[in-house]
Write a protein that holds these residues in place. Structure first.
Motif, PDB file in Angstrom:
ATOM      1  N   ALA A  59      12.791  32.959 -82.957  1.00  0.00           N
ATOM      2  CA  ALA A  59      11.939  31.785 -83.170  1.00  0.00           C
ATOM      3  C   ALA A  59      11.171  31.394 -81.919  1.00  0.00           C
ATOM      4  O   ALA A  59      10.101  30.807 -82.002  1.00  0.00           O
ATOM      5  N   ILE A  60      11.707  31.719 -80.733  1.00  0.00           N
ATOM      6  CA  ILE A  60      11.057  31.338 -79.485  1.00  0.00           C
ATOM      7  C   ILE A  60      10.022  32.396 -79.122  1.00  0.00           C
ATOM      8  O   ILE A  60      10.366  33.567 -78.939  1.00  0.00           O
ATOM      9  N   PRO A  61       8.743  32.042 -79.012  1.00  0.00           N
ATOM     10  CA  PRO A  61       7.722  33.040 -78.680  1.00  0.00           C
ATOM     11  C   PRO A  61       7.868  33.551 -77.252  1.00  0.00           C
ATOM     12  O   PRO A  61       8.342  32.837 -76.365  1.00  0.00           O
ATOM     13  N   ALA A  62       7.448  34.796 -77.043  1.00  0.00           N
ATOM     14  CA  ALA A  62       7.587  35.415 -75.724  1.00  0.00           C
ATOM     15  C   ALA A  62       6.783  34.671 -74.669  1.00  0.00           C
ATOM     16  O   ALA A  62       7.199  34.576 -73.506  1.00  0.00           O
ATOM     17  N   VAL A  63       5.628  34.131 -75.061  1.00  0.00           N
ATOM     18  CA  VAL A  63       4.796  33.406 -74.100  1.00  0.00           C
ATOM     19  C   VAL A  63       5.520  32.168 -73.584  1.00  0.00           C
ATOM     20  O   VAL A  63       5.337  31.757 -72.444  1.00  0.00           O
ATOM     21  N   ALA A  64       6.360  31.555 -74.431  1.00  0.00           N
ATOM     22  CA  ALA A  64       7.126  30.377 -74.009  1.00  0.00           C
ATOM     23  C   ALA A  64       8.310  30.773 -73.129  1.00  0.00           C
ATOM     24  O   ALA A  64       8.715  30.011 -72.239  1.00  0.00           O
ATOM     25  N   LEU A  65       8.885  31.940 -73.365  1.00  0.00           N
ATOM     26  CA  LEU A  65      10.027  32.383 -72.568  1.00  0.00           C
ATOM     27  C   LEU A  65       9.620  32.831 -71.166  1.00  0.00           C
ATOM     28  O   LEU A  65      10.377  32.643 -70.211  1.00  0.00           O
ATOM     29  N   ALA A  66       8.450  33.432 -71.045  1.00  0.00           N
ATOM     30  CA  ALA A  66       8.037  34.025 -69.776  1.00  0.00           C
ATOM     31  C   ALA A  66       8.072  33.033 -68.610  1.00  0.00           C
ATOM     32  O   ALA A  66       8.630  33.353 -67.546  1.00  0.00           O
ATOM     33  N   PRO A  67       7.498  31.815 -68.738  1.00  0.00           N
ATOM     34  CA  PRO A  67       7.566  30.886 -67.595  1.00  0.00           C
ATOM     35  C   PRO A  67       8.990  30.492 -67.219  1.00  0.00           C
ATOM     36  O   PRO A  67       9.300  30.294 -66.037  1.00  0.00           O
ATOM     37  N   LEU A  68       9.869  30.371 -68.225  1.00  0.00           N
ATOM     38  CA  LEU A  68      11.258  30.034 -67.932  1.00  0.00           C
ATOM     39  C   LEU A  68      11.936  31.162 -67.157  1.00  0.00           C
ATOM     40  O   LEU A  68      12.718  30.912 -66.233  1.00  0.00           O
ATOM     41  N   LEU A  69      11.645  32.402 -67.550  1.00  0.00           N
ATOM     42  CA  LEU A  69      12.249  33.536 -66.847  1.00  0.00           C
ATOM     43  C   LEU A  69      11.774  33.612 -65.406  1.00  0.00           C
ATOM     44  O   LEU A  69      12.520  34.058 -64.522  1.00  0.00           O
ATOM     45  N   VAL A  70      10.541  33.186 -65.161  1.00  0.00           N
ATOM     46  CA  VAL A  70      10.042  33.148 -63.783  1.00  0.00           C
ATOM     47  C   VAL A  70      10.880  32.181 -62.952  1.00  0.00           C
ATOM     48  O   VAL A  70      11.233  32.463 -61.797  1.00  0.00           O
TER      49      VAL A  70
END
Length: 262
Positions: free
Chosen positions: A103-114
């Motif tokens: 459900a969580i889009p990759a674009v939303a996850l990327a900044p968190l992973l940074v």
């Protein structure tokens, strides 16, 4: 019939490709090259890019990130699927949360992973792994739930238990489903690598796409996207061939077992 199916497998996609090329050719004649480059501009730009070593280095980087992410995702998803299959507690605990991974889009996850991991290869690989985890997990779990119970019971009577049961019986039987999940997962992994490079930085084709967009290099963007599609198609086809081979091996094994029982 087999020959007809093989011809259809080649002619159908080639016919669709020819039709799309014709539509592209007609549409580009009445559209600005900034929005839709002509096939001539596309192939000229492809020749320029393909003749440079740095383009293929970027391609190798993106492919490596996608492949490594797929391996990491599979390394976590496959054991988890066996835990879900064998443990009612693990199944009940994880089932409500599995859909959240998609459900969580990759674009939303990327900044968190940074923030959590930092920029670079590790963050991009982790993003790819998260994207492939769910398809592989679901495909493997479904395959395990539909194992031939008669085969499992017969193997148990022959003394197969624990790790021996998994390696000798369950793994070969579930291989087609597992490979199907990997096949679908790898295409998502390529997408994850591109998104990761765009958001988190990198040196692959995702970063090149950002540069081409900034420079209004529409033809170059078309070439880069075409190469990304080719990478996904090659990996998809390779795993699909392994999947078909696995199905044939399982079918042959069942036939031999049936003949012995007869």
């Amino acid at each position: 019939m087999g020959t007809a199916n093989r011809w259809l497998a080649w002619l159908a996609p080639l016919s669709l490709l020819a039709f799309l090329f014709l539509v592209w050719l007609i549409a580009s004649g009445s559209t600005s090259a900034l929005f839709l480059p002509s096939p001539r501009d596309f192939f000229a730009r492809a020749a320029d890019l393909f003749g440079t070593r740095w383009f293929w280095n970027r391609t190798a980087i993106t492919f490596g990130e996608a492949l490594l992410g797929s391996l990491v995702g599979a390394a976590v998803a496959i054991p988890t699927s066996w835990l879900i299959h064998r443990s009612r507690f693990v199944n009940a605990a994880l089932q409500p949360f599995l859909g959240a991974t998609q459900a969580i889009p990759a674009v939303a996850l990327a900044p968190l992973l940074v923030l959590w991991v930092g920029r670079g290869l590790g963050a991009i690989v982790l993003l790819c792994a998260l994207m492939v985890f769910f398809p592989i997990l679901v495909a493997t779990t479904v395959g395990l739930r539909h194992l031939d119970q008669d085969v499992i019971d017969a193997a148990s009577l022959d003394g197969a238990h624990g790790l021996r049961m998994i390696v000798s019986i369950e793994a070969p039987l579930v291989a087609p489903s597992l490979l199907g999940g990997i096949r679908n997962g790898f295409t998502l992994s390529v997408t994850g690598a591109v998104i990761g490079e765009m958001v988190m930085g990198g040196a692959g084709l995702g970063q090149l796409l950002s540069q081409q967009q900034h420079n209004l290099d529409t033809a170059g963007m078309f070439v880069t996207v075409a190469v990304l599609c080719a990478l996904a198609m090659v990996a998809y086809s390779a795993v699909y061939l392994l999947e078909r081979r696995g199905k044939r091996l399982v079918g042959n094994s069942r036939e031999r077992r049936g003949s012995r029982n007869a």
